[in-house]
Design a protein around this motif. Structure first.
Motif, short mmCIF file in Angstrom:
data_model
loop_
_atom_site.label_atom_id
_atom_site.label_comp_id
_atom_site.label_asym_id
_atom_site.label_seq_id
_atom_site.Cartn_x
_atom_site.Cartn_y
_atom_site.Cartn_z
N LYS A 19 -23.06 21.97 -25.69
CA LYS A 19 -22.17 22.61 -26.67
C LYS A 19 -21.79 21.54 -27.68
O LYS A 19 -20.95 20.69 -27.40
CB LYS A 19 -20.93 23.10 -25.91
CG LYS A 19 -20.03 24.03 -26.69
CD LYS A 19 -18.99 24.56 -25.68
CE LYS A 19 -18.06 25.59 -26.27
NZ LYS A 19 -17.15 26.11 -25.23
N ARG A 76 -21.29 31.35 -25.65
CA ARG A 76 -20.82 29.98 -25.86
C ARG A 76 -19.46 29.71 -25.23
O ARG A 76 -19.14 28.57 -24.88
CB ARG A 76 -20.75 29.71 -27.36
CG ARG A 76 -20.70 28.24 -27.72
CD ARG A 76 -20.80 28.06 -29.23
NE ARG A 76 -21.21 26.71 -29.59
CZ ARG A 76 -20.36 25.78 -29.97
NH1 ARG A 76 -19.08 26.03 -30.05
NH2 ARG A 76 -20.81 24.56 -30.27
N ASN A 77 -18.66 30.75 -25.12
CA ASN A 77 -17.30 30.49 -24.64
C ASN A 77 -17.06 30.94 -23.21
O ASN A 77 -15.93 31.21 -22.80
CB ASN A 77 -16.30 31.13 -25.61
CG ASN A 77 -16.39 30.41 -26.96
OD1 ASN A 77 -16.43 29.18 -27.01
ND2 ASN A 77 -16.48 31.19 -28.03
#
Ligand code: ATP
Ligand code: MG
Length: 553
Positions: free
Chosen positions: A174, A145-146
């Motif tokens: 996201k 996700r990052n």
């Protein structure tokens, strides 16, 4: 049941408000089928709604193919869908394909990545499902996700270039893994599929997901009111998110309405396709199918389908209406339009022994007594005729008013005949009746000497044309669906009966799709697929009567 379109159409009210407030100065709607099957009567509801609402406000309606799933889509379906929409009586303003917007969608996805609102994820489909959580548990964030914007941009580009296999990577929005709405928990917006697309060929190997593609398609076309079925209600926040975060110029509004269901009827392209693929029926246009093309071949008219759909109303909940309501509307529509003639479906020969051997007379009859403007027709009558097998009984019960030895009946448009003798074959089957007629009783001469209780139909044996009749029963039986029981087990094994009989000779020039009312048998359509120069084939659309009353529904 609500009062249909007029009093309670909440969608129309939204449109009126939006025009009055100046939010929009023109209504634009769209009908957005996925070309993965033929249209069915449920789609007709959406078609009528979109086209008629826009039309009411002098707006526009696009036909847009939502073709974002190359594996299931095909040009054949595109062609059939266009034909069906036209046949229903609608003309689209723009004709578009979601695939025309793939480049723009790709650019919007890049915009999301750049804003930190989308990321490439390496989790498998199964892992994504596990991480998503449930209605009572929040989801877990993906370890990917990052990823940095740069890494995401690079990976997404490599996805497009075809450097990864199907399922190896996806692009996800996201949003919020703790959202109470599961659709907002970082939904997948692009997937890899190395498949040939009916429109774009092999140009793309990444395809946008419905929830990402649909709002962009609507916004690009300036659709003001994006009408869909109730199942998408929970997707609306995502729809709005996509429009907002992709910075679309136009902001369409998604509005959900209740889906149409019909008793004894499957309305799902996926299941209908299974019936076709596994040969339960003879193609998408089999007259037993609830597809538009099946209903057309059965003999339904566009008017009858539109009137039916209108009567089912517009509401915010799904509803199931009685299939007899659909039948009611085709009877209503054909009552004044269809010529009325006689057809014998299960022939039994009758010899009228006191009728002169070589004589043929022409009887005149109205084509449609409820619509005298249709004029008259001539029906030959001579010594040998066919009647319906069921109009004779050897041992009749009480109140049987048709033919039996010693009884007299009226032949429609002709004379009274009396049965005197029964001829049987070796097995004892009745193969012929010997009757006498009374010349005094000719129809239309005002004979009042005596009355008979039964009137039966017939055709002249020497002049009648052979014809095939296909009678239908529900394709799907009424059984409540038991746990684990597939709909295929509800398919009626006796949904088609084929009979060889006769029609009046004045019907020799019928054309495919011509419709008739056969006295006592119901409405019939000339089948466009099986009718040839030598053989006329009729599909029974509906029988004449039903116990159904419009107010019962
Ligand atoms: P199916 O489930 O039969 O495949 P679908 O909804 O997946 O149908 P689409 O091609 O996506 O098929 O449908 C085009 C439009 O028709 C959509 O806006 C959809 O909401 C609408 N629609 C489909 N079925 C019905 C129905 N039974 N009643 C009303 N509208 C319907
Ligand atoms: Mg679908």
């Amino acid at each position: 049941m609500e009062n249909g379109n007029t009093s309670s159409n909440f969608i129309k009210n939204i449109m009126i408000d939006d025009l009055n407030s100046g939010k929009h100065d023109q209504i634009i709607t769209r009908f957005p089928p996925e070309p993965n099957g033929y249209l069915h009567i449920g789609h007709a509801k959406s078609i009528c709604l979109n086209f008629e609402l826009a039309d009411e406000f002098n707006g526009k309606t696009n036909l847009r193919f939502d073709d974002t799933n190359p594996l299931k889509e095909d040009k054949e379906y595109v062609k059939a869908i266009k034909e069906d929409v036209k046949w229903l009586g609608f003309e689209w303003d723009g004709l578009y394909f979601a695939s025309d917007y793939f480049e723009e969608m790709y650019n919007r996805a890049i915009l999301l990545i750049k804003k930190g609102k989308a990321y490439v994820c390496d989790l498998s489909a199964e892992e994504i499902r596990e991480y998503r959580g449930t209605l009572t548990e929040p989801g877990k964030e993906s370890p990917y996700r990052n990823r940095s914007v740069e890494e995401n941009l690079e990976l997404f580009e490599r996805m497009r270039k075809g450097e990864f296999k199907d399922g190896e990577k996806v692009l996800r929005a996201k949003i919020d893994m703790a959202s109470p709405n599961l659709n907002m928990r970082d939904p997948v917006i692009y997937r890899i599929s190395h498949a040939t697309h009916h429109n774009t060929g092999n140009k793309w190997c990444i395809y946008p997901m419905y929830d990402f593609a649909h709002p962009i398609e609507d916004a690009i076309e300036g659709v003001t009111h994006s009408i869909c079925t109730i199942e998408f209600e929970d997707h609306r926040p995502l729809y709005d998110w996509v429009v907002r975060e992709c910075e679309m110029e136009n902001q369409p509004q998604q509005i959900e309405f209740g889906e149409l269901g019909i008793t004894n009827t499957i309305l799902s392209k996926r299941k209908l396709k299974q019936l076709v693929d596994e040969k339960y029926v003879d193609g998408w246009d089999d007259p037993r199918m609830p597809t538009i093309s099946g209903l057309r071949r059965r003999g339904y008219t566009p008017e009858s389908i539109r009137n039916f759909v209108r009567e089912t109303g517009v509401s915010k909940t799904n509803s199931v209406v009685d299939v007899r309501m659909l039948e009611h509307f085709v009877r209503e529509d054909l009552k004044l339009k269809a010529p009325r003639t006689m057809a014998v479906l299960r022939p039994l020969k009758v010899v009228i022994t006191n009728y002169p051997e070589d004589q043929v007379e022409m009887l005149e009859a109205e084509i449609n007594p409820e619509n005298p403007e249709m004029g008259t027709r001539n029906i030959p009558f001579s010594r040998e005729i066919y009647i319906e097998q069921e109009d004779f009984m050897e041992n009749p019960p009480k109140k049987y008013h048709r033919l039996f030895v010693g009884n007299e009946v009226r032949l429609k448009h002709a004379y009274f005949i009396k049965c005197n003798e029964v001829i049987k074959d070796k097995e004892g089957n009745v193969v012929e009746l010997r009757c006498t007629y009374d010349p005094e009783t000719k129809s239309g001469t005002g004979f009042t000497g005596r009355k008979v209780k039964g009137t039966i139909h017939w055709v002249d044996a020497k002049h009648a044309l052979p014809a095939e009749f296909r009678l239908y029963d529900s394709l799907i039986l009424d059984d409540e669906q038991e746990e684990g029981k597939s709909f295929l087990e509800r398919v009626n094994p006796n949904s088609l009966e084929i009979l060889q009989g006769f029609i009046e000779p004045n019907m020799k020039d019928v054309k495919p799709q011509d419709k008739f009312q056969f006295f006592r048998h119901g409405y019939f359509n000339v089948d466009p697929k099986y009718t040839t120069k030598d053989k006329i084939v009729f599909n029974r659309i509906v029988s004449l009567k039903s116990s159904f009353k419009l107010n019962d529904k």
